[in-house]
Scaffold this motif. Structure first.
Motif, PDB file in Angstrom:
ATOM      1  N   GLU A 166      66.572  33.880 -72.472  1.00  0.00           N
ATOM      2  CA  GLU A 166      66.194  32.837 -73.416  1.00  0.00           C
ATOM      3  C   GLU A 166      65.778  33.407 -74.770  1.00  0.00           C
ATOM      4  O   GLU A 166      66.156  32.874 -75.814  1.00  0.00           O
ATOM      5  CB  GLU A 166      65.040  32.006 -72.849  1.00  0.00           C
ATOM      6  CG  GLU A 166      65.419  31.173 -71.647  1.00  0.00           C
ATOM      7  CD  GLU A 166      64.341  30.189 -71.252  1.00  0.00           C
ATOM      8  OE1 GLU A 166      64.668  29.171 -70.630  1.00  0.00           O
ATOM      9  OE2 GLU A 166      63.160  30.445 -71.557  1.00  0.00           O
ATOM     10  N   GLY A 170      69.682  33.970 -75.973  1.00  0.00           N
ATOM     11  CA  GLY A 170      69.729  32.566 -76.350  1.00  0.00           C
ATOM     12  C   GLY A 170      69.684  32.324 -77.844  1.00  0.00           C
ATOM     13  O   GLY A 170      70.106  31.258 -78.317  1.00  0.00           O
ATOM     14  N   THR A 176      74.930  31.097 -74.017  1.00  0.00           N
ATOM     15  CA  THR A 176      73.819  31.231 -73.081  1.00  0.00           C
ATOM     16  C   THR A 176      72.839  30.066 -73.172  1.00  0.00           C
ATOM     17  O   THR A 176      72.039  29.859 -72.257  1.00  0.00           O
ATOM     18  CB  THR A 176      73.052  32.544 -73.345  1.00  0.00           C
ATOM     19  OG1 THR A 176      72.495  32.503 -74.679  1.00  0.00           O
ATOM     20  CG2 THR A 176      73.972  33.751 -73.241  1.00  0.00           C
ATOM     21  N   ARG A 177      72.891  29.296 -74.257  1.00  0.00           N
ATOM     22  CA  ARG A 177      71.934  28.202 -74.438  1.00  0.00           C
ATOM     23  C   ARG A 177      72.140  27.087 -73.424  1.00  0.00           C
ATOM     24  O   ARG A 177      71.210  26.327 -73.151  1.00  0.00           O
ATOM     25  CB  ARG A 177      72.058  27.651 -75.860  1.00  0.00           C
ATOM     26  CG  ARG A 177      71.656  28.676 -76.924  1.00  0.00           C
ATOM     27  CD  ARG A 177      72.056  28.238 -78.316  1.00  0.00           C
ATOM     28  NE  ARG A 177      71.861  29.312 -79.282  1.00  0.00           N
ATOM     29  CZ  ARG A 177      72.456  29.370 -80.468  1.00  0.00           C
ATOM     30  NH1 ARG A 177      73.283  28.401 -80.845  1.00  0.00           N
ATOM     31  NH2 ARG A 177      72.229  30.377 -81.285  1.00  0.00           N
ATOM     32  N   SER A 180      69.669  27.657 -70.743  1.00  0.00           N
ATOM     33  CA  SER A 180      68.343  27.986 -71.264  1.00  0.00           C
ATOM     34  C   SER A 180      67.424  26.772 -71.158  1.00  0.00           C
ATOM     35  O   SER A 180      67.620  25.772 -71.860  1.00  0.00           O
ATOM     36  CB  SER A 180      68.433  28.445 -72.727  1.00  0.00           C
ATOM     37  OG  SER A 180      67.148  28.568 -73.293  1.00  0.00           O
TER      38      SER A 180
END
Length: 236
Positions: A166, A170, A176-177, A180
């Motif tokens: 995160e 992130g 990757t969000r 998250s």
């Protein structure tokens, strides 16, 4: 189920670990109060305090302490097998401990975040932050309770998720969000009280659906994992 929840709450809040829940929320309120006392505009300090400290540190770290605490000590000292000998469905044990984790995390984080929203000059913002913190408490607790059953180092893996996934990835890798929880929380708060202070970077549908997915999937896996502990205890 209520007995398991009561025992879990007593064990969690009766240890020194409970004292670790206080400094970060107090620091959050203290920083917001200092900024307000110096007549700084919320636009100058809001994002750093609310997002940078509140959502990125206070909420996940408190959830990590609590979520790994409701089962972690019982796994480490071997008493989990003793609990599993009781005539209780594995589902009830996990749900009771998950419920305690969510309740303690939510109380510890929603109150200071609501206070920060008020200090930022908006009761609406305070309510939005509190509601988002509840959603985050549910998702984070499910994840960290599961980690306490999957590994003997749940705190370490939890910190890797918070700080690396995160905190680092992130912020630089948009893909990757989607996984998250911090981003879900920010988006929910921003949707309830739109403001430039909250830089949401995922859609509200994604935030709501994925928060539910984290909660449900992690809880189901935790229930199944607890069943394997039971089998291990019966065959040893």
């Amino acid at each position: 189920m209520s007995t398991v929840a009561l025992i879990t709450a007593r064990g969690l809040l009766g240890r020194r670990r409970a004292l670790l829940l206080l400094p970060l929320p107090l620091l959050l309120i203290g920083l917001a109060a200092i900024c307000r006392a110096n007549n700084l505009s919320p636009d100058q300090w809001g994002q750093a305090v609310i997002v940078g400290l509140g959502f990125a540190v206070v909420l996940p770290v408190v959830a990590l302490i609590v979520g790994t605490g409701v089962l972690g000590s019982e796994v480490d000292d071997g008493t989990l097998v003793h609990i599993l000998t009781k005539p209780l469905p594995r589902r009830d044990i996990i749900l009771a401990k998950f419920g305690v984790a969510v309740l303690v995390t939510a109380i510890t984080t929603t109150l200071p975040l609501f206070a920060v929203g008020l200090l930022a000059g908006s009761a609406e913002l305070g309510i939005a932050l509190a509601v988002a913190a509840v959603a985050g408490s549910i998702a984070y607790s499910a994840l960290f309770v599961l980690l306490s059953l999957l590994t003997r180092r749940p705190v370490l893996l939890g910190l890797v998720y918070i700080l690396v996934w995160e905190g680092l990835l992130g912020r630089f890798l948009s893909g990757t969000r989607v996984l998250s929880i911090e981003q879900y929380v920010i988006t929910i708060a921003d949707k309830l009280s739109p403001t430039d202070i909250l830089p949401s970077q995922v859609g509200i549908t994604t935030a709501i659906v994925m928060s539910a997915v984290f909660a449900v999937v992690c809880t189901v896996i935790a229930i199944n994992r607890l069943g394997s502990f039971s089998l291990a205890g019966e065959t040893s």
